[in-house]
Design a protein around this motif. Structure first.
Motif, short mmCIF file in Angstrom:
data_model
loop_
_atom_site.label_atom_id
_atom_site.label_comp_id
_atom_site.label_asym_id
_atom_site.label_seq_id
_atom_site.Cartn_x
_atom_site.Cartn_y
_atom_site.Cartn_z
N ARG A 105 0.87 -1.18 0.00
CA ARG A 105 0.00 0.00 0.00
C ARG A 105 0.90 1.22 0.00
O ARG A 105 1.63 1.48 0.95
CB ARG A 105 -0.93 0.01 1.22
N LEU A 165 -4.54 10.33 -6.86
CA LEU A 165 -5.45 9.24 -6.49
C LEU A 165 -6.13 8.65 -7.71
O LEU A 165 -6.32 7.43 -7.80
CB LEU A 165 -6.48 9.75 -5.48
N ARG A 166 -6.50 9.48 -8.67
CA ARG A 166 -7.12 8.96 -9.89
C ARG A 166 -6.16 8.06 -10.66
O ARG A 166 -6.54 7.00 -11.15
CB ARG A 166 -7.59 10.11 -10.78
N LEU A 198 -3.57 6.35 -9.53
CA LEU A 198 -3.35 5.09 -8.80
C LEU A 198 -4.56 4.17 -8.89
O LEU A 198 -4.43 2.95 -9.09
CB LEU A 198 -3.02 5.38 -7.33
N ASP A 199 -5.74 4.74 -8.75
CA ASP A 199 -6.96 3.92 -8.82
C ASP A 199 -7.16 3.31 -10.20
O ASP A 199 -7.61 2.16 -10.32
CB ASP A 199 -8.18 4.76 -8.43
N ARG A 200 -6.81 4.07 -11.26
CA ARG A 200 -6.94 3.52 -12.62
C ARG A 200 -6.03 2.30 -12.81
O ARG A 200 -6.40 1.36 -13.52
CB ARG A 200 -6.62 4.60 -13.66
N GLN A 201 -4.86 2.33 -12.19
CA GLN A 201 -3.91 1.22 -12.31
C GLN A 201 -4.11 0.17 -11.22
O GLN A 201 -3.34 -0.77 -11.13
CB GLN A 201 -2.48 1.76 -12.26
N LYS A 202 -5.13 0.38 -10.38
CA LYS A 202 -5.44 -0.54 -9.29
C LYS A 202 -4.24 -0.73 -8.35
O LYS A 202 -3.92 -1.85 -7.92
CB LYS A 202 -5.93 -1.89 -9.83
N ALA A 241 -2.82 -0.07 -4.79
CA ALA A 241 -3.31 0.24 -3.44
C ALA A 241 -2.50 1.36 -2.82
O ALA A 241 -1.29 1.46 -3.04
CB ALA A 241 -3.25 -1.01 -2.57
N TRP A 242 -3.15 2.20 -2.05
CA TRP A 242 -2.48 3.32 -1.41
C TRP A 242 -3.08 3.59 -0.04
O TRP A 242 -4.17 3.11 0.28
CB TRP A 242 -2.57 4.58 -2.27
N ARG A 243 -2.36 4.35 0.75
CA ARG A 243 -2.86 4.83 2.04
C ARG A 243 -2.34 6.24 2.25
O ARG A 243 -1.30 6.63 1.71
CB ARG A 243 -2.41 3.93 3.19
#
Length: 300
Positions: free
Chosen positions: A184, A201-202, A204-208, A210-212
């Motif tokens: 993450r 965030l967009r 990272l989310d497009r590439q799936k 995980a982040w925190r």
């Protein structure tokens, strides 16, 4: 014969629109409520028509009031500019500027130095802070001009000064081996709302991926400090990246980010001093961001 609008009454109207009510304007200008009411009544008598209408507990400008307000701002600005040039004390700033924290340490000093040679003694009031508020502050007339970031789009306001690439940055003291990505991804970002945060965030989310959130802050120095101590990664332009901070996008196999536009926002009508300051600021910004790594063609 034309009416002679009183400068104090015009200042009262301008101030009331800036602070949001006639009551707050009365406090700021050191006037009683009855004095403000008399000034407003006198202005309406001189204009020969209603200038404000009641909406709930507030007074809002009529069409005639909006027209007068536009001229009142220019008259008050020119009045105060003349007072400043002649060495007479004035309570209001001649020029009000909004500036992102990214540009405060280099753009602001150089701009002020160059402008002071053109207009010595002029008062400049600077709001160095969050990009999100600048567009509304300019629209409301509380700022004369501002630099602001926007994601690329044809409907963006103002004049584009540069189109800058965004990159992933981290400090050298990462808490994981360089080249390896944690399960993450820890992020150090501005708190909401923030275009840099939104872009990160967009992507990272497009590439799936995980982040925190490791740390959020309204302070750019706070972001850089957290990175230096290995608290995570962030997204910024390449402008004035501190020592010990470097681009880690390729090493961590992170997604590409969209560019971001730097635009100049101005009120529809500027005083001569504000126009001169705008021109100096534009020249300084364009010269400084020209050296940003990856500066995109067409932004200048």
């Amino acid at each position: 014969m034309y009416p002679s609008f009183d400068i104090d009454a015009l200042r009262m109207v301008v101030t009331s629109m800036e602070v949001g009510s006639f009551a707050r304007a009365a406090i700021q200008l050191g006037r009683s409520q009855s004095a403000v009411s008399m000034q407003l009544k006198r202005l309406e008598e001189q204009a020969g028509r209603p200038l404000f209408a009641r909406r709930g507990r507030n007074l809002v400008p009529t069409e005639a009031g909006e027209a007068l307000l536009s001229y009142a701002r220019r008259i008050v600005e020119l009045h105060d500019e003349a007072a400043t040039v002649l060495g007479t004390e004035t309570k209001s700033a001649a020029i009000r500027l909004g500036l992102p924290q990214d540009f405060f340490e280099d753009v602001m000093p150089e701009t002020i130095a160059k402008f002071a040679r053109l207009r010595p003694g002029m008062h400049v009031e600077v709001m160095a802070g969050r990009n999100a508020v600048f567009e509304e502050e300019v629209k409301a007339g509380r700022l004369d001009l501002a630099l602001a970031f926007f994601l690329p789009g044809s409907a963006n306001p103002g004049v584009e000064l540069a189109c800058l690439p965004l990159s992933w940055f981290a400090g050298k003291e990462l808490s994981w081996p360089v080249g390896e990505r944690p399960d993450r991804l820890p992020l150090v970002l501005y708190d909401h709302p923030c275009l840099f945060r939104q872009a990160a965030l967009r992507a990272l989310d497009r590439q799936k991926i995980a982040w925190r959130l490791s740390l959020t802050t309204p302070s750019l120095p706070g972001v850089w400090a957290a990175l230096r101590f290995g608290q995570g990664i962030t997204v910024r332009t390449g402008h004035r990246v501190p020592q010990l901070i470097h681009d880690v996008g390729t090493a961590l196999r992170l997604p590409r980010l969209p560019p971001i536009e730097l635009r100049m926002l101005t009120r529809p009508v500027l005083s001569p001093a504000s126009e001169a300051f705008r021109d100096v600021l534009t020249e300084v910004v364009r010269s400084l961001v020209a050296g940003v790594p990856g500066q995109l063609e067409g932004g200048l």
